[in-house]
Write an enzyme that holds these catalytic residues in place. Structure first.
Site, PDB file in Angstrom:
ATOM      1  N   ASN A  86       0.834  -1.194   0.000  1.00  0.00           N
ATOM      2  CA  ASN A  86       0.000   0.000   0.000  1.00  0.00           C
ATOM      3  C   ASN A  86       0.880   1.260   0.000  1.00  0.00           C
ATOM      4  OD1 ASN A  86      -2.366   1.634   0.278  1.00  0.00           O
ATOM      5  ND2 ASN A  86      -3.341  -0.022   1.407  1.00  0.00           N
ATOM      6  N   HIS A 116      24.019   1.540  11.627  1.00  0.00           N
ATOM      7  CA  HIS A 116      25.191   2.372  11.886  1.00  0.00           C
ATOM      8  C   HIS A 116      25.843   1.930  13.190  1.00  0.00           C
ATOM      9  CE1 HIS A 116      24.184   5.172   8.655  1.00  0.00           C
ATOM     10  NE2 HIS A 116      22.930   5.057   9.049  1.00  0.00           N
ATOM     11  N   ALA A 161      -0.276  -3.712  13.364  1.00  0.00           N
ATOM     12  CA  ALA A 161       0.014  -2.318  13.024  1.00  0.00           C
ATOM     13  C   ALA A 161       0.877  -1.651  14.085  1.00  0.00           C
ATOM     14  CB  ALA A 161      -1.290  -1.554  12.853  1.00  0.00           C
ATOM     15  N   THR A 166      12.443  -6.129  15.737  1.00  0.00           N
ATOM     16  CA  THR A 166      13.895  -6.086  15.898  1.00  0.00           C
ATOM     17  C   THR A 166      14.521  -7.475  15.978  1.00  0.00           C
ATOM     18  OG1 THR A 166      13.629  -5.900  18.295  1.00  0.00           O
ATOM     19  CG2 THR A 166      13.828  -3.845  17.056  1.00  0.00           C
ATOM     20  N   ARG A 184       0.560 -15.208  19.837  1.00  0.00           N
ATOM     21  CA  ARG A 184       0.036 -16.577  19.793  1.00  0.00           C
ATOM     22  C   ARG A 184       0.309 -17.163  18.424  1.00  0.00           C
ATOM     23  NH1 ARG A 184      -4.615 -17.142  16.817  1.00  0.00           N
ATOM     24  NH2 ARG A 184      -5.942 -15.312  16.474  1.00  0.00           N
TER      25      ARG A 184
END
Length: 211
Positions: A86, A116, A161, A166, A184
Site C-alpha cells: 500500500n 550504523h 500495526a 527487531t 500466539r
C-alpha cells in the site's frame, strides 16, 4: 548494472556509503523510481514495466502503490508473486530484501537493511553496515510496521500495526508490539473466526476448505 555494485554493501562489514564507486551506481538506480512515482493510476502497464526494470526480482501480479520510497530505488528488492504494498512503502534497501508470494504490506511500512555503529566517531562520518531482511510467503504487515536490519519473518505470519520488529518472528504467528513479540500461534480458531468473535461465513469456509 547489478554487476557494477560493490560487494561492500552485502558483506555485513563497515563501509563508507559515499564512496564514488557506490554513489555513481545508486544515482542511476533511483531514476526509475522517480519515474514510477510520477505515473498515473491508469498506467498499470507502465508501472509493471518499471517495477520489472527497477527491482532485482519481480514476480507476476505484484503492485506497489505510489508514492514508493527507496534509497536504492528497489534495486535490491526481491518480490515473489502477487505481492501488494500500500501507499508510502519505505525501503532502506542497501542490501537484499526478500518478500515471498502473496504477502500484503499496509501503508507507511518501513523496511530497513542499513545499520550504523554505536561508536560516535565512526558514525559521525556516516559509515554503515547492512544486513539482509527475509519476509516469508503469505505474510501480512499492518500499517506503520518497522522492520529492522537482519530480521527474518516466517511464512503466514501477521505483524500487527505499529509494531517495531527487531528480532526474528517464526512462521504461523500473530505478533505485535514495540518491540514486536509473538502473541500466539495462528491456529484452528482462525479457521472459524476472522475478527474476534465474528465467524467466517460458511460458504467462504467451504470455498477455502476450512470446514
Amino acid at each position: 548494472m547489478k554487476n557494477e555494485v560493490s560487494a561492500k554493501l552485502h558483506s555485513g562489514e563497515l563501509y563508507d556509503p559515499m564512496d564514488p564507486e557506490i554513489t555513481e551506481v545508486q544515482s542511476r538506480a533511483v531514476m526509475r523510481l522517480y519515474e514510477y512515482n510520477q505515473t498515473a493510476p491508469q498506467e498499470a502497464e507502465k508501472r509493471q514495466r518499471l517495477l520489472e526494470e527497477m527491482l532485482w526480482e519481480c514476480g507476476e501480479g505484484c503492485h506497489i502503490e505510489p508514492p514508493f520510497h527507496a534509497n536504492w530505488g528497489g534495486y535490491f528488492l526481491h518480490l515473489g508473486e502477487g505481492v501488494y504494498a500500500n501507499f508510502s512503502l519505505t525501503l532502506v534497501d542497501d542490501t537484499h530484501i526478500y518478500i515471498g508470494d502473496h504477502t500484503l504490506i499496509g501503508p507507511n511500512v518501513t523496511i530497513s537493511t542499513a545499520n550504523h555503529p554505536i561508536n560516535p566517531e565512526i558514525r559521525s562520518q556516516g559509515w554503515q553496515y547492512n544486513l539482509p531482511i527475509h519476509i516469508g510467503k503469505n505474510c501480512w504487515l499492518g500499517s506503520g510496521v518497522i522492520i529492522s536490519a537482519g530480521v527474518t519473518i516466517g511464512d503466514n505470519t501477521v505483524i500487527g500495526a505499529g509494531s517495531v520488529v527487531t528480532n526474528d518472528i517464526p512462521a504461523d504467528s500473530l505478533a505485535f508490539g514495540t518491540p514486536c513479540r509473538v502473541i500466539r500461534a495462528i491456529d484452528e480458531t482462525d479457521r472459524v473466526y476472522y475478527h474476534k468473535t465474528t465467524r467466517i461465513p460458511q460458504e467462504i469456509r467451504k470455498q477455502f476448505g476450512l470446514e
